[in-house]
Design a protein around this motif. Structure first.
Motif, PDB file in Angstrom:
ATOM      1  N   GLU A 506     -28.626 -14.283 -41.961  1.00 24.98           N
ATOM      2  CA  GLU A 506     -29.800 -14.748 -41.464  1.00 24.98           C
ATOM      3  C   GLU A 506     -30.932 -13.995 -42.178  1.00 24.98           C
ATOM      4  O   GLU A 506     -31.147 -12.914 -42.560  1.00 24.98           O
ATOM      5  CB  GLU A 506     -29.861 -14.191 -39.769  1.00 24.98           C
ATOM      6  CG  GLU A 506     -29.216 -15.015 -39.064  1.00 24.98           C
ATOM      7  CD  GLU A 506     -29.407 -14.618 -37.566  1.00 24.98           C
ATOM      8  OE1 GLU A 506     -30.057 -13.445 -37.452  1.00 24.98           O
ATOM      9  OE2 GLU A 506     -29.044 -15.573 -36.516  1.00 24.98           O
ATOM     10  N   LEU A 507     -32.336 -14.729 -42.080  1.00 28.50           N
ATOM     11  CA  LEU A 507     -33.551 -14.390 -42.667  1.00 28.50           C
ATOM     12  C   LEU A 507     -34.332 -13.690 -41.602  1.00 28.50           C
ATOM     13  O   LEU A 507     -34.703 -14.193 -40.635  1.00 28.50           O
ATOM     14  CB  LEU A 507     -34.063 -15.297 -43.556  1.00 28.50           C
ATOM     15  CG  LEU A 507     -33.693 -16.070 -44.814  1.00 28.50           C
ATOM     16  CD1 LEU A 507     -34.433 -17.159 -45.043  1.00 28.50           C
ATOM     17  CD2 LEU A 507     -33.793 -14.902 -45.777  1.00 28.50           C
ATOM     18  N   GLU A 508     -34.605 -12.598 -41.805  1.00 30.12           N
ATOM     19  CA  GLU A 508     -35.284 -11.748 -40.993  1.00 30.12           C
ATOM     20  C   GLU A 508     -36.748 -11.413 -41.442  1.00 30.12           C
ATOM     21  O   GLU A 508     -36.858 -10.873 -42.534  1.00 30.12           O
ATOM     22  CB  GLU A 508     -34.639 -10.508 -40.363  1.00 30.12           C
ATOM     23  CG  GLU A 508     -33.517 -10.654 -39.535  1.00 30.12           C
ATOM     24  CD  GLU A 508     -33.103  -9.442 -38.923  1.00 30.12           C
ATOM     25  OE1 GLU A 508     -33.700  -8.209 -39.028  1.00 30.12           O
ATOM     26  OE2 GLU A 508     -32.009  -9.480 -38.305  1.00 30.12           O
ATOM     27  N   PRO A 509     -38.057 -11.613 -40.797  1.00 30.46           N
ATOM     28  CA  PRO A 509     -39.407 -11.514 -41.119  1.00 30.46           C
ATOM     29  C   PRO A 509     -39.677  -9.813 -40.999  1.00 30.46           C
ATOM     30  O   PRO A 509     -39.079  -9.131 -40.331  1.00 30.46           O
ATOM     31  CB  PRO A 509     -40.049 -12.256 -40.103  1.00 30.46           C
ATOM     32  CG  PRO A 509     -39.132 -12.148 -38.894  1.00 30.46           C
ATOM     33  CD  PRO A 509     -37.592 -12.283 -39.441  1.00 30.46           C
ATOM     34  N   GLU A 510     -40.224  -9.691 -42.404  1.00 29.15           N
ATOM     35  CA  GLU A 510     -40.830  -8.207 -42.440  1.00 29.15           C
ATOM     36  C   GLU A 510     -41.865  -8.047 -42.966  1.00 29.15           C
ATOM     37  O   GLU A 510     -42.204  -8.423 -44.056  1.00 29.15           O
ATOM     38  CB  GLU A 510     -39.573  -7.448 -43.376  1.00 29.15           C
ATOM     39  CG  GLU A 510     -39.720  -6.119 -43.439  1.00 29.15           C
ATOM     40  CD  GLU A 510     -38.552  -5.169 -44.059  1.00 29.15           C
ATOM     41  OE1 GLU A 510     -39.027  -4.951 -45.412  1.00 29.15           O
ATOM     42  OE2 GLU A 510     -37.344  -4.964 -43.724  1.00 29.15           O
ATOM     43  N   SER A 511     -43.040  -7.549 -42.327  1.00 37.95           N
ATOM     44  CA  SER A 511     -44.403  -7.423 -42.940  1.00 37.95           C
ATOM     45  C   SER A 511     -44.584  -6.449 -44.084  1.00 37.95           C
ATOM     46  O   SER A 511     -44.096  -5.287 -44.156  1.00 37.95           O
ATOM     47  CB  SER A 511     -45.447  -7.010 -41.895  1.00 37.95           C
ATOM     48  OG  SER A 511     -45.698  -8.063 -40.856  1.00 37.95           O
ATOM     49  N   VAL A 512     -45.333  -6.947 -45.264  1.00 36.59           N
ATOM     50  CA  VAL A 512     -45.602  -6.092 -46.491  1.00 36.59           C
ATOM     51  C   VAL A 512     -47.053  -6.446 -46.702  1.00 36.59           C
ATOM     52  O   VAL A 512     -47.216  -7.477 -46.768  1.00 36.59           O
ATOM     53  CB  VAL A 512     -44.228  -6.545 -47.717  1.00 36.59           C
ATOM     54  CG1 VAL A 512     -44.621  -5.708 -48.890  1.00 36.59           C
ATOM     55  CG2 VAL A 512     -43.005  -6.448 -47.230  1.00 36.59           C
TER      56      VAL A 512
END
Length: 661
Positions: A506-512
């Motif tokens: 699954e693709l999980e969002p992560e803030s960068v």
């Protein structure tokens, strides 16, 4: 070689809109400027200048670049010449090392011709001021014409001694080649068939006062020479012959000295001779040029059209000359220009009138006596027609023929109404006549040779819709984002592949938080993506290197390091948005989204779309491999890889909110 410090100072100081404004009439368009293309014949502006980005783009010809690129394209300067031109304009001292003899030899043909012409101008000026014969004959003549020392020096006037080969010998002694003296027409070479070493050489302009003819940027293109003795066999005025640098149909005498005044006054006075131009300048009216004794050409009119839409043609009091010049007025109208006409009293010409009257009197006369071309043409032709009905009818048709040349419909209607009043004739009759003329012109235009029609039919039947190169467009977008926003810091929502409880990916969002160039570089590195287009690959590498090395990245400095082909491509990318402002969409209640809205989203979507495209491309290649394989080959590993790509493609498209069929 010009020192790098000088080049850097030139780029920092030069203002693109100021430099181009010397050659093209620019009008404000939002934060940019627009104008008519100086590289093609057009009536609707497609030339854009961005003061913020310090680049220009000509959407009609596809050319573009920075301030140096403009001078190289428009004036055919070499890179060093463009830098020197800008340095002179902005009073920057040029530091350079002396060119070796070898480097001088390497100068191309056109440059060699320019160098010879510039030497000739300096030589003739030196003869005029420093030789006894020059002062006694040439300088005396100019003083008798009423020219001051300052005016003579400003226009670079000179004198060629009345000797068979005085100039030629001096030029050869200075190391200039006979080949270029001959090709510029400064020297006439008579070949001796029996012995080439005995070729006779003599000066074309011997015994004449000299008027240098400059390009719009001030380079010497050729000369006009006036003889000072009564010789029925010799022409009073003699011009340089046509050459690679001098095309008389494309040059206007005085344009270099007049260009800024023309743009400022939004009007250009057009006269016939060199001395008319010089005398007007000396009197204080500088927006004046001459066709140098040649018949006016469309190219010369278009040269003025870059600076203003308004031309006032000045004639002397000679009636025969007035009638002969009416053809020139029609040409001006045909180019979509506004034209007025002013004639001087009988026995006067622009030269004598400016010489014998104060500035205020000249300006008042021009203001009060400049007539609209309809009034002028009607009054002139009606003198011939008098009470003869047939001649009067011919006069009306002649005027309507001129109106038919005007491209703008509203202008045509205004002129028809004006003509009806002056000639006391019905508007309906004039409209009917105009319609007949236009119908005939369309009919003549449609009569093409049968061969040309057939060729057109073949092309028409083979029309092919060009397929969009998706990868090219995506890679171009990456370059655009690096150029526009490379150093901007944004908050990106990154996607990380993780296994869920069931073991599925699954693709999980992560803030960068990162700079745009860092985000693009790391994403492409992670997927081992290399740009396919060779030019984009080179620009990309240089951009990443420059953005990484410099805190304050300068697009202008970056462009200065590129070759011309890359400069054109980069300027096209940077000016993409400006292209749409030319269409004035807001007037049609269409408001295009600005590029700087949602930069992080734009970057992420572009990279994701490129990933999806490359995944599909990889899947197609894998499918082709299985189809091409011969015999009982185990395809399980390949099929498994295809399935993995399918799942990844599905996940990426979900992130892009796209529905897959």
């Amino acid at each position: 070689m010009i020192a790098k410090s000088t080049i850097d100072q030139v780029y920092e100081t030069a203002r693109l809109e100021e430099v181009i404004g010397d050659f093209v009439q620019l009008k404000k368009s939002g934060s940019n400027f627009k104008g008519l293309s100086p590289f093609s014949d057009e009536r609707t502006p497609s030339f854009m200048v961005s003061p913020v980005k310090q680049i220009w783009k000509d959407f009609s010809s596809g050319k573009g670049g920075n301030v140096v690129a403009f001078l190289m394209e428009h004036e055919h300067f070499t890179y060093p010449e463009a830098i020197k031109y800008l340095a002179k304009k902005y009073n920057i001292e040029v530091e350079e090392t002396e060119r070796s003899d070898e480097q001088k030899k390497e100068a191309n043909e056109r440059e060699s011709m320019y160098l010879v012409s510039e030497f000739a101008q300096q030589y003739f000026t030196e003869i005029l001021w420093e030789s006894e014969l020059g002062k006694a004959i040439g300088l005396t003549y100019f003083k008798e014409r009423g020219f001051t020392d300052e005016t003579i020096k400003k226009f670079g006037l000179g004198y060629c001694l009345d000797q068979w080969d005085g100039f030629t010998t001096a030029a050869l002694d200075k190391g200039y080649q006979l080949k270029y003296l001959d090709s510029t027409g400064l020297t006439i070479v008579k070949e001796d068939a029996s012995d080439p070493n005995k070729n006779r050489k003599f000066d074309r302009f011997k015994g004449r006062v000299m008027f240098p003819i400059h390009s719009m940027s001030g380079r010497v293109l050729g000369f006009g020479g006036r003889i000072l003795v009564n010789d029925k066999k010799a022409a009073k005025y003699l011009n340089s012959p046509e050459s690679d640098i001098y095309h008389k149909s494309k040059v206007l005498y005085g344009i270099y000295y007049a260009k800024q005044a023309i743009a400022k006054e939004n009007n250009c006075y057009l006269v016939e001779g060199y001395t008319d131009v010089i005398q007007f300048h000396q009197r204080g009216i500088e927006n004046v040029v001459s066709s140098s004794g040649t018949a006016l050409t469309p190219e010369q009119i278009r040269l003025i059209n870059r600076l203003t839409k308004n031309i006032t043609v000045l004639f002397d009091g000679d009636a025969a000359g007035l009638r002969a010049s009416l053809r020139g007025i029609d040409l001006i109208l045909e180019q979509g220009m506004n034209v007025k006409v002013c004639s001087f009293p009988e026995g006067e010409d622009p030269d004598s009138f400016a010489k014998n009257n104060a500035l205020e009197d000249v300006e008042r006369y021009l203001s009060e006596n400049s007539k609209d071309f309809i009034q002028f043409k009607a009054s002139l032709l009606m003198e011939d027609a008098a009470n003869d009905p047939i001649k009067r009818a011919e006069t009306v048709r002649d005027i309507v023929n001129s109106i038919a040349k005007i491209p703008d419909r509203i202008q045509k209607e205004v002129y028809i109404q004006e003509c009806a009043k002056i000639m006391t004739i019905s508007e309906n009759v004039l409209y009917s006549t105009l319609a007949q003329i236009e119908k005939k012109e369309r009919l003549d235009a449609s009569k093409k040779p049968q061969q040309a029609q057939k060729a057109f039919e073949v092309v028409k039947s083979e029309t092919v819709v060009e397929k969009v190169d998706v990868q090219f467009e995506l890679e171009r977008k990456i370059i655009e984002m690096l150029l526009l926003y490379g150093n901007k810091e944004e908050s990106f929502e990154d996607l990380v592949l993780k296994e869920n409880e069931k073991g599925d990916l699954e693709l999980e969002p992560e803030s960068v938080v990162a700079k745009v160039y860092e985000k693009i570089y790391l994403d492409l590195q992670e997927d081992e993506i290399e740009l396919a287009n060779e030019q984009f690959r080179t620009i990309y590498a240089r951009l990443i290197e420059g953005l990484n090395a410099e805190e304050e990245f300068s697009i202008n400095a970056f462009i200065a390091e590129l070759d011309q082909e890359m400069v054109t491509e980069v300027s096209s990318i940077l000016m993409e948005e400006e292209k749409y402002t030319l269409h004035n969409w807001e007037r049609k209640d269409i408001y295009p989204k600005k590029k700087n809205k949602g930069i992080a989203q734009l970057v992420s979507e572009t990279i994701l779309t490129l990933r999806c495209f490359l995944i599909k491309k990889r899947m197609r290649n894998l499918q082709e491999q299985t189809e091409d394989a011969q015999g009982e080959v185990d395809h399980r590993e390949v099929l498994e890889e295809i399935m993995n790509y399918l799942n990844l493609n599905k996940l990426l498209n979900q992130k892009l909110n796209r529905v897959l069929s």
